[in-house]
Scaffold this motif. Structure first.
Motif, PDB file in Angstrom:
ATOM      1  N   MET A  81       0.825  -1.181   0.000  1.00  0.00           N
ATOM      2  CA  MET A  81       0.000   0.000   0.000  1.00  0.00           C
ATOM      3  C   MET A  81       0.873   1.249   0.000  1.00  0.00           C
ATOM      4  N   ASN A  82       1.879   1.248   0.868  1.00  0.00           N
ATOM      5  CA  ASN A  82       2.756   2.418   0.940  1.00  0.00           C
ATOM      6  C   ASN A  82       3.506   2.634  -0.363  1.00  0.00           C
ATOM      7  N   ARG A  83       4.031   1.563  -0.914  1.00  0.00           N
ATOM      8  CA  ARG A  83       4.813   1.670  -2.144  1.00  0.00           C
ATOM      9  C   ARG A  83       3.977   2.218  -3.296  1.00  0.00           C
TER      10      ARG A  83
ATOM     11  N   ASN B 222     -13.176  -6.778   1.706  1.00  0.00           N
ATOM     12  CA  ASN B 222     -13.948  -5.777   2.429  1.00  0.00           C
ATOM     13  C   ASN B 222     -13.027  -4.871   3.230  1.00  0.00           C
ATOM     14  N   VAL B 223     -13.262  -3.568   3.180  1.00  0.00           N
ATOM     15  CA  VAL B 223     -12.392  -2.597   3.841  1.00  0.00           C
ATOM     16  C   VAL B 223     -12.329  -2.836   5.352  1.00  0.00           C
TER      17      VAL B 223
ATOM     18  N   LEU C 128      -1.360   3.886  -1.861  1.00  0.00           N
ATOM     19  CA  LEU C 128      -2.788   3.610  -1.717  1.00  0.00           C
ATOM     20  C   LEU C 128      -3.220   3.729  -0.264  1.00  0.00           C
ATOM     21  N   ASN C 129      -4.410   4.269  -0.053  1.00  0.00           N
ATOM     22  CA  ASN C 129      -4.961   4.241   1.288  1.00  0.00           C
ATOM     23  C   ASN C 129      -5.731   2.928   1.453  1.00  0.00           C
TER      24      ASN C 129
ATOM     25  N   SER D 245      -8.908   2.203   1.804  1.00  0.00           N
ATOM     26  CA  SER D 245     -10.091   2.060   0.963  1.00  0.00           C
ATOM     27  C   SER D 245      -9.712   1.714  -0.486  1.00  0.00           C
ATOM     28  N   GLN D 246      -8.700   2.375  -1.001  1.00  0.00           N
ATOM     29  CA  GLN D 246      -8.250   2.102  -2.372  1.00  0.00           C
ATOM     30  C   GLN D 246      -7.703   0.682  -2.497  1.00  0.00           C
ATOM     31  N   PHE D 247      -6.915   0.263  -1.503  1.00  0.00           N
ATOM     32  CA  PHE D 247      -6.344  -1.090  -1.544  1.00  0.00           C
ATOM     33  C   PHE D 247      -7.445  -2.140  -1.421  1.00  0.00           C
ATOM     34  N   ALA D 248      -8.423  -1.885  -0.570  1.00  0.00           N
ATOM     35  CA  ALA D 248      -9.542  -2.817  -0.423  1.00  0.00           C
ATOM     36  C   ALA D 248     -10.282  -2.967  -1.750  1.00  0.00           C
TER      37      ALA D 248
END
Length: 87
Positions: free
Chosen positions: A1-3, A18-19, A6-7, A9-12
């Protein structure tokens, strides 16, 4: 996610997990299922089974045995794409 910047919600959304579940998993409040691991692995662009070795050690060996987690893992390992893992 960091790389990827993405936050949660975006990664979910990218993984299809599910977030709320993803939040619990990342905060250590829930172990992920093999299905969730496969979705996350695919979203990362890695081959199915890429993290099975780590999953086996962390979820199946170092915790109380749980057939709901062991059964899907064994089926995943038996599939052609994951057949080089343990079976």
């Amino acid at each position: 996610m960091n790389r990827e910047g993405l936050n949660l919600s975006q990664f979910a959304k990218q993984t299809g997990v599910n977030v709320g579940s993803l939040s619990y998993i990342l905060n250590g409040n829930r172990t992920l299922s093999i299905e969730q691991l496969d979705l996350i692995t695919e979203a990362m662009g890695l081959a199915k089974g890429y993290f099975y070795d780590q999953y086996f050690k962390e979820v199946l060996v170092e915790s109380v045995p749980n057939w709901r987690k062991i059964k899907p893992f064994l089926y995943g390992c038996a599939e052609p794409s994951g057949s080089n893992y343990y079976l």
